[in-house]
Design a protein around this motif. Structure first.
Motif, mmCIF file in Angstrom:
data_model
loop_
_atom_site.group_PDB
_atom_site.id
_atom_site.type_symbol
_atom_site.label_atom_id
_atom_site.label_comp_id
_atom_site.label_asym_id
_atom_site.label_seq_id
_atom_site.Cartn_x
_atom_site.Cartn_y
_atom_site.Cartn_z
ATOM 1 N N MET A 1 0.885 -1.230 0.147
ATOM 2 C CA MET A 1 0.084 0.113 0.180
ATOM 3 C C MET A 1 0.944 1.220 -0.100
ATOM 4 S SD MET A 1 -3.326 0.475 2.459
ATOM 5 C CE MET A 1 -3.435 -1.295 2.928
ATOM 6 N N PRO A 2 0.650 2.404 -0.865
ATOM 7 C CA PRO A 2 1.578 3.517 -1.051
ATOM 8 C C PRO A 2 1.195 4.408 0.266
ATOM 9 C CG PRO A 2 -0.044 3.447 -2.581
ATOM 10 C CD PRO A 2 -0.487 2.176 -1.974
ATOM 11 N N ASN A 3 2.379 5.268 0.397
ATOM 12 C CA ASN A 3 2.402 6.085 1.501
ATOM 13 C C ASN A 3 1.962 7.637 0.881
ATOM 14 O OD1 ASN A 3 2.213 6.795 4.170
ATOM 15 N ND2 ASN A 3 4.330 7.745 3.844
ATOM 16 N N TYR A 4 0.974 8.274 1.198
ATOM 17 C CA TYR A 4 0.648 9.469 0.707
ATOM 18 C C TYR A 4 0.779 10.624 1.660
ATOM 19 C CZ TYR A 4 -1.462 6.888 -3.235
ATOM 20 O OH TYR A 4 -1.634 5.919 -4.108
ATOM 21 N N ASP A 5 1.173 11.921 1.211
ATOM 22 C CA ASP A 5 1.203 13.012 1.986
ATOM 23 C C ASP A 5 -0.098 13.787 1.848
ATOM 24 O OD1 ASP A 5 3.841 12.462 3.142
ATOM 25 O OD2 ASP A 5 4.813 13.549 1.230
ATOM 26 N N PHE B 1 0.408 15.832 7.166
ATOM 27 C CA PHE B 1 0.413 14.420 7.827
ATOM 28 C C PHE B 1 0.577 13.390 6.613
ATOM 29 C CE2 PHE B 1 -4.102 15.155 7.285
ATOM 30 C CZ PHE B 1 -4.424 13.926 6.865
ATOM 31 N N SER B 2 1.134 12.131 6.744
ATOM 32 C CA SER B 2 1.197 11.141 6.020
ATOM 33 C C SER B 2 0.386 9.868 6.504
ATOM 34 C CB SER B 2 2.701 10.570 5.899
ATOM 35 O OG SER B 2 3.569 11.624 5.528
ATOM 36 N N ARG B 3 -0.125 9.372 5.456
ATOM 37 C CA ARG B 3 -0.984 8.045 5.680
ATOM 38 C C ARG B 3 -0.555 7.012 4.671
ATOM 39 N NH1 ARG B 3 -5.920 8.965 8.194
ATOM 40 N NH2 ARG B 3 -4.559 10.235 9.567
ATOM 41 N N ARG B 4 -0.701 5.701 5.200
ATOM 42 C CA ARG B 4 -0.597 4.679 4.082
ATOM 43 C C ARG B 4 -1.887 3.988 3.822
ATOM 44 N NH1 ARG B 4 3.789 0.615 3.422
ATOM 45 N NH2 ARG B 4 4.993 2.404 4.734
ATOM 46 N N VAL B 5 -2.322 4.663 2.549
ATOM 47 C CA VAL B 5 -3.937 4.234 2.400
ATOM 48 C C VAL B 5 -3.801 3.465 0.969
ATOM 49 C CG1 VAL B 5 -5.104 5.554 3.809
ATOM 50 C CG2 VAL B 5 -4.300 6.282 1.547
ATOM 51 N N SER B 6 -4.877 2.849 0.419
ATOM 52 C CA SER B 6 -5.039 2.250 -0.904
ATOM 53 C C SER B 6 -5.423 3.448 -1.844
ATOM 54 C CB SER B 6 -6.141 1.295 -0.980
ATOM 55 O OG SER B 6 -7.336 1.556 -0.872
ATOM 56 N N ILE B 7 -5.156 3.358 -3.011
ATOM 57 C CA ILE B 7 -5.404 4.440 -4.093
ATOM 58 C C ILE B 7 -6.811 4.747 -3.968
ATOM 59 C CG2 ILE B 7 -5.614 4.855 -6.477
ATOM 60 C CD1 ILE B 7 -3.048 3.365 -7.008
ATOM 61 N N ALA B 8 -7.750 3.657 -3.729
ATOM 62 C CA ALA B 8 -9.326 3.769 -3.728
ATOM 63 C C ALA B 8 -9.776 4.561 -2.551
ATOM 64 C CB ALA B 8 -9.922 2.374 -3.766
ATOM 65 N N PHE C 1 10.032 11.680 -4.461
ATOM 66 C CA PHE C 1 9.657 10.540 -3.984
ATOM 67 C C PHE C 1 11.283 9.869 -3.959
ATOM 68 C CE2 PHE C 1 9.207 10.758 -8.518
ATOM 69 C CZ PHE C 1 9.931 9.776 -9.021
ATOM 70 N N LEU C 2 11.535 8.543 -3.493
ATOM 71 C CA LEU C 2 12.629 7.870 -3.580
ATOM 72 C C LEU C 2 12.538 6.382 -3.812
ATOM 73 C CD1 LEU C 2 15.753 8.259 -3.004
ATOM 74 C CD2 LEU C 2 15.116 7.235 -0.420
ATOM 75 N N TYR C 3 13.172 6.013 -4.961
ATOM 76 C CA TYR C 3 13.137 4.756 -5.180
ATOM 77 C C TYR C 3 14.536 3.961 -5.229
ATOM 78 C CZ TYR C 3 14.529 5.874 -10.094
ATOM 79 O OH TYR C 3 15.162 6.345 -10.912
ATOM 80 N N SER C 4 14.581 2.636 -4.983
ATOM 81 C CA SER C 4 15.824 2.139 -5.047
ATOM 82 C C SER C 4 16.105 1.055 -6.098
ATOM 83 C CB SER C 4 15.916 1.066 -3.567
ATOM 84 O OG SER C 4 15.865 2.004 -2.496
ATOM 85 N N LYS C 5 17.128 1.149 -6.713
ATOM 86 C CA LYS C 5 17.472 0.290 -7.836
ATOM 87 C C LYS C 5 17.945 -1.231 -7.445
ATOM 88 C CE LYS C 5 18.772 3.920 -10.971
ATOM 89 N NZ LYS C 5 20.042 4.480 -11.733
ATOM 90 N N PRO C 6 17.730 -2.043 -8.287
ATOM 91 C CA PRO C 6 18.502 -3.479 -7.475
ATOM 92 C C PRO C 6 20.005 -3.110 -7.308
ATOM 93 C CG PRO C 6 17.029 -3.975 -9.438
ATOM 94 C CD PRO C 6 16.860 -2.587 -9.178
ATOM 95 N N GLY C 7 20.514 -3.914 -6.348
ATOM 96 C CA GLY C 7 21.835 -3.463 -6.024
ATOM 97 C C GLY C 7 21.873 -2.632 -4.830
ATOM 98 N N GLY C 8 20.889 -1.980 -4.374
ATOM 99 C CA GLY C 8 21.121 -0.878 -3.234
ATOM 100 C C GLY C 8 21.198 0.489 -3.698
ATOM 101 N N GLU C 9 21.428 0.857 -4.992
ATOM 102 C CA GLU C 9 21.567 2.236 -5.377
ATOM 103 C C GLU C 9 20.201 2.984 -5.298
ATOM 104 O OE1 GLU C 9 23.492 2.980 -9.323
ATOM 105 O OE2 GLU C 9 24.792 1.535 -8.757
ATOM 106 N N SER C 10 20.205 4.375 -4.857
ATOM 107 C CA SER C 10 19.131 5.074 -4.842
ATOM 108 C C SER C 10 19.108 6.245 -5.770
ATOM 109 C CB SER C 10 18.758 5.718 -3.317
ATOM 110 O OG SER C 10 18.705 4.585 -2.347
ATOM 111 N N ALA C 11 17.809 6.712 -6.269
ATOM 112 C CA ALA C 11 17.591 7.722 -6.895
ATOM 113 C C ALA C 11 16.350 8.451 -6.547
ATOM 114 C CB ALA C 11 17.681 7.334 -8.572
ATOM 115 N N GLY C 12 16.336 9.714 -6.672
ATOM 116 C CA GLY C 12 15.129 10.506 -6.116
ATOM 117 C C GLY C 12 14.710 11.221 -7.231
ATOM 118 N N SER C 13 13.464 11.987 -7.084
ATOM 119 C CA SER C 13 12.940 12.621 -8.107
ATOM 120 C C SER C 13 13.434 13.999 -8.335
ATOM 121 C CB SER C 13 11.506 12.792 -7.649
ATOM 122 O OG SER C 13 11.487 13.523 -6.485
#
Length: 69
Positions: A1-5, A15-22, A43-55
């Motif tokens: 489930m995604p976390n939204y602000d 505040f942030s809340r973890r809720v479904s899109i619906a 947002f921040l996502y991780s690539k396989p191998g532990g590298e991170s890239a942001g928006s």
């Protein structure tokens, strides 16, 4: 489930809340129970191998997350 602000439309509490899109349109403020609207943040996502890239895009010190400078 995604976390939204969110930001409350009545008291401006952020505040942030973890809720479904619906369910994200039904979120209420934890402080005053007012209607909350989604705010868009980076947002921040991780690539396989532990590298991170942001928006935030390319920076002069790190071009791993873009096609190059």
């Amino acid at each position: 489930m995604p976390n939204y602000d969110f930001r409350c439309q009545q008291c401006s509490q952020k505040f942030s809340r973890r809720v479904s899109i619906a369910e994200k349109d039904k979120v209420t403020c934890p402080k005053c129970e007012g209607k909350a609207e989604q705010i868009f943040t980076g947002f921040l996502y991780s690539k396989p191998g532990g590298e991170s890239a942001g928006s935030s895009g390319c920076s002069s010190s790190n071009c791993r997350g873009c096609s190059g400078c």
